[in-house]
Design a protein around this motif. Structure first.
Motif, short mmCIF file in Angstrom:
data_model
loop_
_atom_site.label_atom_id
_atom_site.label_comp_id
_atom_site.label_asym_id
_atom_site.label_seq_id
_atom_site.Cartn_x
_atom_site.Cartn_y
_atom_site.Cartn_z
N HIS A 69 85.14 62.97 120.87
CA HIS A 69 85.36 64.40 120.67
C HIS A 69 86.82 64.72 120.97
O HIS A 69 87.34 64.38 122.03
CB HIS A 69 84.43 65.20 121.59
N GLY A 70 87.47 65.37 120.03
CA GLY A 70 88.88 65.73 120.24
C GLY A 70 89.76 64.50 120.34
O GLY A 70 89.61 63.55 119.58
N ASP A 71 90.63 64.51 121.33
CA ASP A 71 91.55 63.38 121.52
C ASP A 71 91.10 62.45 122.65
O ASP A 71 91.89 61.74 123.24
CB ASP A 71 92.97 63.88 121.76
N ARG A 72 89.83 62.45 122.94
CA ARG A 72 89.31 61.63 124.03
C ARG A 72 89.32 60.15 123.68
O ARG A 72 89.21 59.77 122.53
CB ARG A 72 87.87 62.02 124.35
N THR A 73 89.39 59.37 124.73
CA THR A 73 89.19 57.93 124.63
C THR A 73 87.94 57.62 125.43
O THR A 73 87.84 58.01 126.60
CB THR A 73 90.39 57.16 125.21
N LEU A 74 86.99 56.96 124.81
CA LEU A 74 85.73 56.66 125.48
C LEU A 74 85.87 55.39 126.30
O LEU A 74 86.42 54.39 125.83
CB LEU A 74 84.61 56.52 124.46
N SER A 75 85.33 55.42 127.50
CA SER A 75 85.37 54.26 128.39
C SER A 75 84.29 53.27 127.99
O SER A 75 83.39 53.58 127.20
CB SER A 75 85.15 54.70 129.84
N ASP A 76 84.37 52.07 128.56
CA ASP A 76 83.32 51.08 128.32
C ASP A 76 81.97 51.61 128.80
O ASP A 76 80.95 51.39 128.15
CB ASP A 76 83.65 49.77 129.03
N GLU A 77 81.97 52.32 129.93
CA GLU A 77 80.73 52.91 130.45
C GLU A 77 80.17 53.93 129.47
O GLU A 77 78.97 53.96 129.20
CB GLU A 77 80.96 53.57 131.81
N ASP A 78 81.06 54.78 128.91
CA ASP A 78 80.63 55.76 127.91
C ASP A 78 79.96 55.05 126.73
O ASP A 78 78.87 55.43 126.29
CB ASP A 78 81.81 56.57 127.39
N MET A 79 80.63 54.03 126.22
CA MET A 79 80.12 53.32 125.05
C MET A 79 78.81 52.60 125.36
O MET A 79 77.89 52.60 124.53
CB MET A 79 81.17 52.32 124.53
N ASP A 80 78.69 52.02 126.55
CA ASP A 80 77.43 51.37 126.94
C ASP A 80 76.29 52.37 126.96
O ASP A 80 75.19 52.09 126.47
CB ASP A 80 77.57 50.70 128.31
N GLU A 81 76.53 53.54 127.54
CA GLU A 81 75.50 54.59 127.59
C GLU A 81 75.13 55.06 126.19
O GLU A 81 73.96 55.24 125.88
CB GLU A 81 75.98 55.78 128.44
N ILE A 82 76.14 55.26 125.36
CA ILE A 82 75.90 55.74 124.01
C ILE A 82 75.11 54.71 123.21
O ILE A 82 74.11 55.05 122.55
CB ILE A 82 77.23 56.09 123.31
N HIS A 83 75.51 53.46 123.28
CA HIS A 83 74.80 52.41 122.53
C HIS A 83 73.37 52.22 123.05
O HIS A 83 72.45 51.99 122.27
CB HIS A 83 75.58 51.10 122.54
N GLY A 84 73.20 52.35 124.36
CA GLY A 84 71.85 52.27 124.93
C GLY A 84 70.98 53.41 124.43
O GLY A 84 69.81 53.21 124.06
N TRP A 85 71.54 54.62 124.39
CA TRP A 85 70.79 55.77 123.87
C TRP A 85 70.43 55.55 122.41
O TRP A 85 69.32 55.85 121.98
CB TRP A 85 71.60 57.06 124.03
N MET A 86 71.39 55.03 121.64
CA MET A 86 71.14 54.80 120.21
C MET A 86 70.00 53.80 120.01
O MET A 86 69.15 54.00 119.14
CB MET A 86 72.41 54.31 119.51
N ARG A 87 69.97 52.74 120.81
CA ARG A 87 68.87 51.76 120.69
C ARG A 87 67.54 52.42 121.00
O ARG A 87 66.57 52.28 120.25
CB ARG A 87 69.10 50.58 121.64
N GLU A 88 67.49 53.18 122.09
CA GLU A 88 66.24 53.86 122.47
C GLU A 88 65.83 54.90 121.43
O GLU A 88 64.65 55.04 121.12
CB GLU A 88 66.41 54.53 123.83
N ARG A 89 66.80 55.61 120.89
CA ARG A 89 66.51 56.65 119.91
C ARG A 89 65.93 56.04 118.63
O ARG A 89 64.98 56.58 118.05
CB ARG A 89 67.79 57.44 119.59
N ARG A 90 66.48 54.91 118.20
CA ARG A 90 65.95 54.24 117.00
C ARG A 90 64.50 53.80 117.22
O ARG A 90 63.68 53.91 116.31
CB ARG A 90 66.83 53.06 116.62
N VAL A 91 64.20 53.32 118.42
CA VAL A 91 62.81 52.94 118.74
C VAL A 91 61.91 54.17 118.67
O VAL A 91 60.84 54.14 118.06
CB VAL A 91 62.73 52.25 120.12
N THR A 92 62.36 55.26 119.29
CA THR A 92 61.58 56.50 119.29
C THR A 92 61.34 57.00 117.87
O THR A 92 60.22 57.35 117.49
CB THR A 92 62.30 57.60 120.10
#
Length: 139
Positions: free
Chosen positions: A49-72
């Motif tokens: 969002h905007g000019d943000r840089t996402l951290s590794d922790e951010d990306m791990d959380e996002i990818h984890g959510w995406m995996r769970e969301r696809r299952v749901t």
């Protein structure tokens, strides 16, 4: 309660989510949510969002959510299909026991075309699976 809050919140949208970082460690002791990204679940795209840089922790959380969301979403799709089967059975019962001639006249062609289309796709997909299995067995 504030200690129980997750570090991230995902506001679900049609094709993904807006991702927020949750902050309770501020001077006003208020819950603040800062949008950090937008996620497209269909193509896997994560846009900061905007000019943000996402951290590794951010990306791990996002990818984890995406995996769970696809299952749901996959489970929901299957539930919808099973509900459709139930609804087809209820429709059959309605046609057989309750439908009036004018109602049947109104719906018969549309229902027959939809069922023909469904049957055609199911038969083609079944044939494709059988051919794949046959090719695998030959190897």
């Amino acid at each position: 309660m504030r200690d129980d809050l997750p570090n991230y919140f995902f506001r679900v949208r049609e094709n993904g989510a807006a991702v927020f970082r949750v902050d309770t460690e501020n001077r006003q002791r208020r819950i603040e949510m800062d949008q950090i990204a937008a996620v497209n679940i269909k193509n896997g795209e994560v846009k900061p969002h905007g000019d943000r840089t996402l951290s590794d922790e951010d990306m791990d959380e996002i990818h984890g959510w995406m995996r769970e969301r696809r299952v749901t979403l996959g489970k929901r799709d299957m539930d919808d299909i099973y509900r459709t089967v139930d609804h087809l059975n209820l429709t059959t019962h309605w046609i057989q026991s309750k439908a009036h001639e004018d109602q049947l006249e109104e719906i018969t062609d549309t229902l027959l075309l939809a069922m023909h289309d469904l049957r055609s796709v199911l038969v083609r997909k079944k044939a494709d699976r059988l051919m794949k299995a046959k090719k695998k067995a030959k190897r």
